[in-house]
Motif scaffolding. Structure first.
Motif, short mmCIF file in Angstrom:
data_model
loop_
_atom_site.label_atom_id
_atom_site.label_comp_id
_atom_site.label_asym_id
_atom_site.label_seq_id
_atom_site.Cartn_x
_atom_site.Cartn_y
_atom_site.Cartn_z
N ALA A 97 60.46 -1.12 9.07
CA ALA A 97 61.08 -0.42 7.94
C ALA A 97 62.02 0.69 8.38
O ALA A 97 62.64 1.33 7.55
N VAL A 98 62.12 0.90 9.69
CA VAL A 98 62.99 1.95 10.22
C VAL A 98 64.31 1.33 10.66
O VAL A 98 64.33 0.43 11.49
N GLU A 99 65.40 1.81 10.09
CA GLU A 99 66.72 1.26 10.39
C GLU A 99 67.43 2.01 11.51
O GLU A 99 68.13 1.41 12.33
N ALA A 100 67.26 3.32 11.57
CA ALA A 100 67.94 4.13 12.59
C ALA A 100 67.30 5.50 12.64
O ALA A 100 66.61 5.93 11.71
N THR A 101 67.55 6.21 13.76
CA THR A 101 67.08 7.58 13.90
C THR A 101 68.20 8.43 14.50
O THR A 101 69.11 7.90 15.15
N ARG A 155 66.55 12.93 11.80
CA ARG A 155 66.60 12.12 10.58
C ARG A 155 66.18 10.70 10.88
O ARG A 155 66.47 10.16 11.95
N ILE A 156 65.47 10.10 9.94
CA ILE A 156 65.02 8.71 10.05
C ILE A 156 65.54 7.95 8.84
O ILE A 156 65.25 8.33 7.69
N TRP A 157 66.31 6.90 9.09
CA TRP A 157 66.80 6.05 8.01
C TRP A 157 65.83 4.89 7.79
O TRP A 157 65.50 4.17 8.73
N ARG A 158 65.38 4.76 6.55
CA ARG A 158 64.49 3.66 6.19
C ARG A 158 65.28 2.52 5.59
O ARG A 158 66.26 2.73 4.87
N VAL A 159 64.86 1.30 5.87
CA VAL A 159 65.55 0.11 5.37
C VAL A 159 65.55 0.12 3.84
O VAL A 159 64.52 0.35 3.20
N GLY A 160 66.74 -0.08 3.26
CA GLY A 160 66.85 -0.18 1.82
C GLY A 160 66.97 1.15 1.10
O GLY A 160 67.00 1.18 -0.13
N PRO A 196 68.34 9.55 4.27
CA PRO A 196 67.38 9.55 5.37
C PRO A 196 66.23 10.51 5.12
O PRO A 196 66.33 11.43 4.30
N LEU A 197 65.15 10.30 5.83
CA LEU A 197 64.04 11.24 5.85
C LEU A 197 64.38 12.34 6.85
O LEU A 197 64.58 12.06 8.03
N ALA A 198 64.50 13.57 6.38
CA ALA A 198 64.87 14.69 7.24
C ALA A 198 63.62 15.37 7.77
O ALA A 198 62.70 15.67 7.01
N LEU A 199 63.60 15.62 9.08
CA LEU A 199 62.48 16.29 9.72
C LEU A 199 62.97 17.56 10.39
O LEU A 199 64.00 17.55 11.08
N ALA A 200 62.25 18.65 10.19
CA ALA A 200 62.59 19.92 10.83
C ALA A 200 61.31 20.71 11.03
O ALA A 200 60.30 20.48 10.36
N HIS A 201 61.37 21.67 11.97
CA HIS A 201 60.23 22.55 12.25
C HIS A 201 58.98 21.73 12.56
O HIS A 201 57.91 21.96 12.01
N LEU A 202 59.14 20.77 13.46
CA LEU A 202 58.05 19.91 13.87
C LEU A 202 57.76 20.18 15.35
O LEU A 202 58.67 20.10 16.18
N CYS A 203 56.53 20.51 15.67
CA CYS A 203 56.17 20.80 17.06
C CYS A 203 56.39 19.55 17.92
O CYS A 203 55.90 18.47 17.58
N GLY A 204 57.12 19.70 19.02
CA GLY A 204 57.35 18.57 19.91
C GLY A 204 58.31 17.54 19.36
O GLY A 204 58.19 16.35 19.68
N MET A 205 59.26 17.97 18.53
CA MET A 205 60.15 17.01 17.89
C MET A 205 60.97 16.20 18.89
O MET A 205 61.19 15.00 18.69
N GLY A 206 61.42 16.84 19.97
CA GLY A 206 62.17 16.09 20.98
C GLY A 206 61.34 14.95 21.55
O GLY A 206 61.84 13.83 21.73
N GLY A 207 60.06 15.20 21.83
CA GLY A 207 59.19 14.15 22.32
C GLY A 207 58.97 13.05 21.30
O GLY A 207 58.91 11.87 21.65
N LEU A 208 58.88 13.43 20.02
CA LEU A 208 58.71 12.43 18.97
C LEU A 208 59.89 11.48 18.93
O LEU A 208 59.72 10.26 18.89
N GLU A 254 62.66 6.34 20.01
CA GLU A 254 63.74 5.58 20.64
C GLU A 254 63.17 4.46 21.53
O GLU A 254 63.65 3.32 21.50
N GLU A 255 62.15 4.78 22.30
CA GLU A 255 61.54 3.78 23.18
C GLU A 255 60.92 2.64 22.40
O GLU A 255 61.04 1.47 22.77
N ARG A 256 60.23 2.98 21.32
CA ARG A 256 59.54 1.95 20.54
C ARG A 256 60.49 1.13 19.67
O ARG A 256 60.27 -0.05 19.43
N LEU A 257 61.56 1.78 19.17
CA LEU A 257 62.46 1.10 18.24
C LEU A 257 63.53 0.27 18.93
O LEU A 257 64.06 -0.67 18.33
#
Length: 230
Positions: free
Chosen positions: A86-90, A105-110, A114-126, A131-134
């Motif tokens: 269900a994830v189209e792009a990040t 930001r995460i773009w969902r199919v359809g 996008p789903l906007a994410l901010a102030h998340l601990c370890g966001m770079g690692g997320l 990227e590796e999984r998608l």
């Protein structure tokens, strides 16, 4: 698990740091020594940063990653599954000077927004993990688009990828369109800035394009190049 935090306002940060500086001055004057100032200042910075990460945050509380996708956990404890399919792009931005926070930001199919994410601990690692999984999913989707439509466009049509090679349309309206058969292409990779970087035998400088999921796009181009040149 990647937990969301609520940062302090700039005014609150200034006030707390000022209190820390005043306390450092009082301690130094009482002891007749200046070395505690550096220790207390460092402790104040760590304390403020830790407090921000412990403050409860409304809305999205955390993001969990598992084998099948993501789970978005709300402040009320509700969970929304988001499978990989269900994830189209990040897109990830590490932030910058002048207090700019990292965000993604995460773009969902359809869905258009996008789903906007901010102030998340370890966001770079997320986003590195995303990227590796998608990448395998997205590369397969690009190959399917090529088979179905005969070409894949990137960067708003500046770059078109076909089974025979690349078509580059420079942004300047008077510049001529450039065509590169796969034999002319040296390599394709994702740069450290998250751009798609293509090197050719004839061009001195690499062609660079701002695209979503540059790693998957580069892998897709490398698949086609290796197949064409053997």
């Amino acid at each position: 698990m990647y937990r969301r935090f609520r940062p302090l306002s700039r005014r609150a940060r200034v006030w707390l740091h000022s209190c820390g500086a005043a306390l450092s001055l009082v301690v130094c004057l009482a002891l007749g020594e200046w070395w505690p100032a550096a220790v207390l200042a460092a402790a104040a910075v760590v304390a403020v940063s830790g407090y921000e990460r412990l403050r409860p945050s409304p809305g999205l509380r955390s993001v969990r990653v598992h084998e099948g996708g993501l789970v978005l956990v709300s402040a009320g404890g509700g969970e929304e599954p988001l499978p990989w399919s269900a994830v189209e792009a990040t897109e990830y931005s590490p932030g910058g000077p002048r207090g700019a926070h990292e965000h993604g930001r995460i773009w969902r199919v359809g869905t258009g927004e996008p789903l906007a994410l901010a102030h998340l601990c370890g966001m770079g690692g997320l986003f590195r993990e995303l990227e590796e999984r998608l990448s395998p999913w997205l590369r397969a989707a690009l190959h399917e688009t090529l088979r179905a439509e005969g070409g894949v466009r990137f960067a708003r049509g500046r770059l078109t990828v076909t089974a025979g090679g690349l078509v580059h349309r420079p942004p300047h309206p008077l510049a001529a369109t450039e065509t590169y058969p796969w034999a002319e292409v040296c390599s394709a990779r994702a740069s450290g800035l998250g751009e798609l970087e293509i090197r050719t035998h004839s061009a001195g400088l690499p062609l660079t394009f701002t695209v979503l999921n540059a790693r998957a796009a580069a892998g897709f181009l490398e698949d086609l190049r290796m197949t064409a040149v053997g």
